[in-house]
Write an enzyme that holds these catalytic residues in place. Structure first.
Site, PDB file in Angstrom:
ATOM      1  N   ASN A 110       1.641  -0.071 -42.226  1.00 12.30           N
ATOM      2  CA  ASN A 110       2.903  -0.123 -42.164  1.00 12.30           C
ATOM      3  C   ASN A 110       3.309  -1.227 -40.781  1.00 12.30           C
ATOM      4  O   ASN A 110       2.648  -0.878 -39.984  1.00 12.30           O
ATOM      5  CB  ASN A 110       3.925   0.883 -42.297  1.00 12.30           C
ATOM      6  N   HIS A 112       6.575  -2.017 -38.443  1.00 16.46           N
ATOM      7  CA  HIS A 112       7.966  -1.563 -37.851  1.00 16.46           C
ATOM      8  C   HIS A 112       8.336  -2.467 -36.752  1.00 16.46           C
ATOM      9  O   HIS A 112       7.521  -2.268 -35.892  1.00 16.46           O
ATOM     10  CB  HIS A 112       8.193  -0.150 -37.771  1.00 16.46           C
ATOM     11  N   SER A 139       5.491  -2.419 -34.120  1.00 13.84           N
ATOM     12  CA  SER A 139       4.412  -1.606 -34.215  1.00 13.84           C
ATOM     13  C   SER A 139       3.775  -1.698 -35.440  1.00 13.84           C
ATOM     14  O   SER A 139       4.297  -1.780 -36.365  1.00 13.84           O
ATOM     15  CB  SER A 139       4.805  -0.081 -33.980  1.00 13.84           C
ATOM     16  N   ASP A 148       8.197   6.408 -40.353  1.00 14.16           N
ATOM     17  CA  ASP A 148       7.894   5.544 -39.198  1.00 14.16           C
ATOM     18  C   ASP A 148       7.455   6.348 -37.989  1.00 14.16           C
ATOM     19  O   ASP A 148       7.605   6.073 -36.812  1.00 14.16           O
ATOM     20  CB  ASP A 148       9.126   4.759 -38.789  1.00 14.16           C
TER      21      ASP A 148
END
Ligand code: GAR
Length: 221
Positions: A110, A112, A139, A148
């Protein structure tokens, strides 16, 4: 010749990170094949970007399912039909069930828009401004059950400028997102990443900053 490593990208909206990944693949910087782009929002602009690039797209609207688990199961079936080595969340704005996260453990990435662990969740740019932080950033991390909160692969920092609004700060951060996401995916596919005690190693080495892998043009305070 061996097939190129497959990527499936999940999006919800604009798809500018998706575009950065498409561009990296097309230029040869990222030796991989984007096998499909799946969106949960019908009409998401990112789906049009994928179609323009000749990538198969699917829309799976979360509103068509009674539960999060049922939506995630449909998503998994769609993803797995492409046998990807890595599943890439690129602005995919859905909380994922534990079953989904477990299914792709260790190969679910992912991006973020903050320097995690600062500002998990939404509205990160406004919150960074409000906090008076001198730097903000993005990040890329492995996805774990903690939203997260998974091990960070790479971060990029940008300065917060005195006259920044959330939009101008977001734009500066986004430029860095586009730079670091293809890079992190490339490291993953090249087998250069490992996780030890919740920290990401690149080529077996922990990078500075207590494992937070910063990679920005600006020095951090
Ligand atoms: C990006 O800024 C990404 O970091 C963020 O959504 C934006 C998507 O833009 N993701 C999250 O906030 C996930 N929690 P894009 O669709 O243009 O790539």
């Amino acid at each position: 010749m061996a097939a190129r490593a497959g990527i499936v990208v999940l999006i919800s909206g604009r798809g500018s990170n998706l575009q950065a990944i498409i561009d990296a693949v097309n230029s040869g910087r990222l030796p991989a094949e984007i096998r499909a782009v799946i969106g949960n929002e019908p009409g998401a602009p990112g789906l049009a970007r994928a179609r323009t690039a000749g990538i198969p797209t699917h829309t799976i609207d979360h509103r068509d399912f009674a539960t999060r688990e049922q939506f995630d199961q449909a998503l998994m079936r769609s993803i797995d039909a492409y046998h990807p080595r890595v599943v890439v969340l690129a602005g995919f704005m859905r909380i994922l069930s534990n079953a989904f996260i477990d299914h792709y453990a260790g190969r679910l990435l992912n991006i973020h828009p903050s320097l995690l662990p600062a500002f998990p969740g939404l509205n990160t740019h406004a919150r960074a401004l409000q906090s008076g932080a001198s730097h903000h950033g993005a990040s890329v991390h492995f996805v774990t059950h903690e939203v997260d909160g998974g091990p960070v692969i790479i971060q990029a920092a940008v300065p917060v400028l005195p006259d920044d609004a959330p939009e101008t700060l977001a734009e500066r951060v986004l430029m860095e997102e586009h730079r670091i996401y293809p890079k992190a995916i490339g490291w993953f596919l090249a087998g250069r990443l490992s996780v030890e005690n919740g920290r990401v190693l690149l080529d077996g080495q922990q990078r500075p900053e207590q494992g937070l892998q910063r990679d920005g043009p600006e020095p951090l305070p």
